[in-house]
Design a protein around this motif. Sequence first.
Motif, mmCIF file in Angstrom:
data_model
loop_
_atom_site.group_PDB
_atom_site.id
_atom_site.type_symbol
_atom_site.label_atom_id
_atom_site.label_comp_id
_atom_site.label_asym_id
_atom_site.label_seq_id
_atom_site.Cartn_x
_atom_site.Cartn_y
_atom_site.Cartn_z
ATOM 1 N N UNK A 70 60.663 74.586 27.672
ATOM 2 C CA UNK A 70 60.523 74.763 29.135
ATOM 3 C C UNK A 70 59.161 75.376 29.467
ATOM 4 N N UNK A 71 58.428 75.750 28.426
ATOM 5 C CA UNK A 71 57.178 76.482 28.622
ATOM 6 C C UNK A 71 56.164 75.708 29.446
ATOM 7 N N UNK A 72 55.395 76.484 30.190
ATOM 8 C CA UNK A 72 54.332 75.917 31.015
ATOM 9 C C UNK A 72 53.055 76.696 30.679
ATOM 10 N N UNK A 73 51.937 76.007 30.571
ATOM 11 C CA UNK A 73 50.678 76.706 30.263
ATOM 12 C C UNK A 73 49.643 76.435 31.357
ATOM 13 N N UNK A 165 55.726 74.989 38.306
ATOM 14 C CA UNK A 165 56.962 75.620 38.783
ATOM 15 C C UNK A 165 56.868 77.124 38.572
ATOM 16 N N UNK A 166 57.454 77.854 39.512
ATOM 17 C CA UNK A 166 57.307 79.306 39.478
ATOM 18 C C UNK A 166 58.453 80.011 38.750
ATOM 19 N N UNK A 167 59.473 79.242 38.401
ATOM 20 C CA UNK A 167 60.641 79.893 37.803
ATOM 21 C C UNK A 167 60.811 79.567 36.316
ATOM 22 N N UNK A 168 59.744 79.072 35.665
ATOM 23 C CA UNK A 168 59.837 78.844 34.218
ATOM 24 C C UNK A 168 58.830 79.760 33.515
ATOM 25 N N UNK A 185 38.481 89.647 43.315
ATOM 26 C CA UNK A 185 39.058 88.293 43.195
ATOM 27 C C UNK A 185 40.020 88.227 41.998
ATOM 28 N N UNK A 186 39.655 88.912 40.901
ATOM 29 C CA UNK A 186 40.554 88.935 39.735
ATOM 30 C C UNK A 186 41.844 89.660 40.126
ATOM 31 N N UNK A 187 41.687 90.783 40.858
ATOM 32 C CA UNK A 187 42.877 91.531 41.291
ATOM 33 C C UNK A 187 43.772 90.652 42.157
ATOM 34 N N UNK A 188 43.146 89.900 43.059
ATOM 35 C CA UNK A 188 43.927 89.025 43.948
ATOM 36 C C UNK A 188 44.682 87.960 43.128
ATOM 37 N N UNK A 189 43.997 87.404 42.131
ATOM 38 C CA UNK A 189 44.625 86.378 41.287
ATOM 39 C C UNK A 189 45.813 86.973 40.517
ATOM 40 N N UNK A 190 45.583 88.145 39.904
ATOM 41 C CA UNK A 190 46.655 88.764 39.110
ATOM 42 C C UNK A 190 47.838 89.165 39.992
ATOM 43 N N UNK A 191 47.554 89.664 41.198
ATOM 44 C CA UNK A 191 48.636 90.052 42.124
ATOM 45 C C UNK A 191 49.401 88.828 42.594
ATOM 46 N N UNK A 192 48.651 87.788 42.879
ATOM 47 C CA UNK A 192 49.307 86.557 43.339
ATOM 48 C C UNK A 192 50.250 86.035 42.248
ATOM 49 N N UNK A 193 49.768 86.024 41.001
ATOM 50 C CA UNK A 193 50.618 85.532 39.902
ATOM 51 C C UNK A 193 51.872 86.398 39.779
ATOM 52 N N UNK A 194 51.677 87.734 39.788
ATOM 53 C CA UNK A 194 52.842 88.602 39.573
ATOM 54 C C UNK A 194 53.842 88.507 40.727
ATOM 55 N N UNK A 195 53.363 88.118 41.926
ATOM 56 C CA UNK A 195 54.301 88.005 43.041
ATOM 57 C C UNK A 195 55.010 86.650 43.067
ATOM 58 N N UNK A 196 54.419 85.631 42.420
ATOM 59 C CA UNK A 196 54.982 84.284 42.505
ATOM 60 C C UNK A 196 55.797 83.864 41.272
#
Length: 311
Positions: A70-73, A165-168, A185-196
Amino acid sequence: MGDEPVIATNDDASECKRGAVQLGYWSDDYISYFVKHTEKRAPEINRGYYARVKGIENFVQKFINKAGSAAQILNFGSGFDTLYWRLKDEGVQIANYVEIDFPTVTARKCYMIRRNKPLLERIHDQDGEVKLSPTDLHAGNYHCIGADIRNISQLEVKLQQAEVRFNVPTLFIAECVLVYIENECVNRLLSWISSRFRSGLFVNYEMCNMNDTFSDVMLGNLRARGCNLAGITHCKSLEMQKTRFLNNGWSGSRSWDMVEVYYAINSTERHRIEKIEFLDEQELLIQLFQHYCICIGWLGTEFSELNCTED
Ligand SMILES: C[S@@+](CC[C@H](N)C(=O)[O-])C[C@H]1O[C@@H](n2cnc3c(N)ncnc32)[C@H](O)[C@@H]1O
């Protein structure tokens, strides 16, 4: 300063990798389709690339062992990286693989994939559809998309087109990329990932311990080539690399300098590559390794036990 000098770092990295592959440090049947040119590099540089590639591969393997098919990269600033094709040859099954880089880079990558049958054959089944634009390519579980990862709304649209997909369980790779990007910008990217995303592992390779004379010389050399290291302030220590994840909503993080990563590589394999080129003395190699690191961040608990030792 425009993005061109940063974009050019991909050519440099790809040439170095091809050179090291030619000498036998590791095998990669695909890098020569993307880069024709090589120049002889110092043995320390070749060993540095070897540790970088092996160190990242080790985490990719561990992630896949846990996440299964199910992994996604998502490979950020992927340049001419060949991991997708190498995993395919190993028979590794994953749900989705997405490469993201500036459109100038992905346009060249897409062109080379279309031109070279061995690359094209491995990204789609016989009757599978290949969707192409000058900068993007979608085929089966492989997607190469042109996007600036500083621009989250553009990135979101493109990731949707890549069927992310955000749930795998998702592996995020940034191999020598974040150092070129402004901290906010890195902070925004990391925050966006952790929220999604619900569950994931981020593997970041780049500089660390950038706070001494050796690092001043390194940075001077890089800047002399016109390359702005907009994110360098986060590379001052291993601690700063780790806290960046924690400050942006990640569940945990861990980091190792490349001395630790290198000596964690299986000793038979390490002794094999140490015979390829002779080193007069180890000091320069160790100093180089002390100034690069792998830092991981995880979301959820599934990947919280991972470390740099080989299984
Ligand atoms: C040093 S190269 C590394 C390439 C590849 N990851 C590797 O290790 O072989 C840095 C890559 O990051 C990409 N990059 C830097 N900033 C980026 C951004 N804001 N958006 C997308 N890609 C970016 C560059 O275009 C380049 O391909």
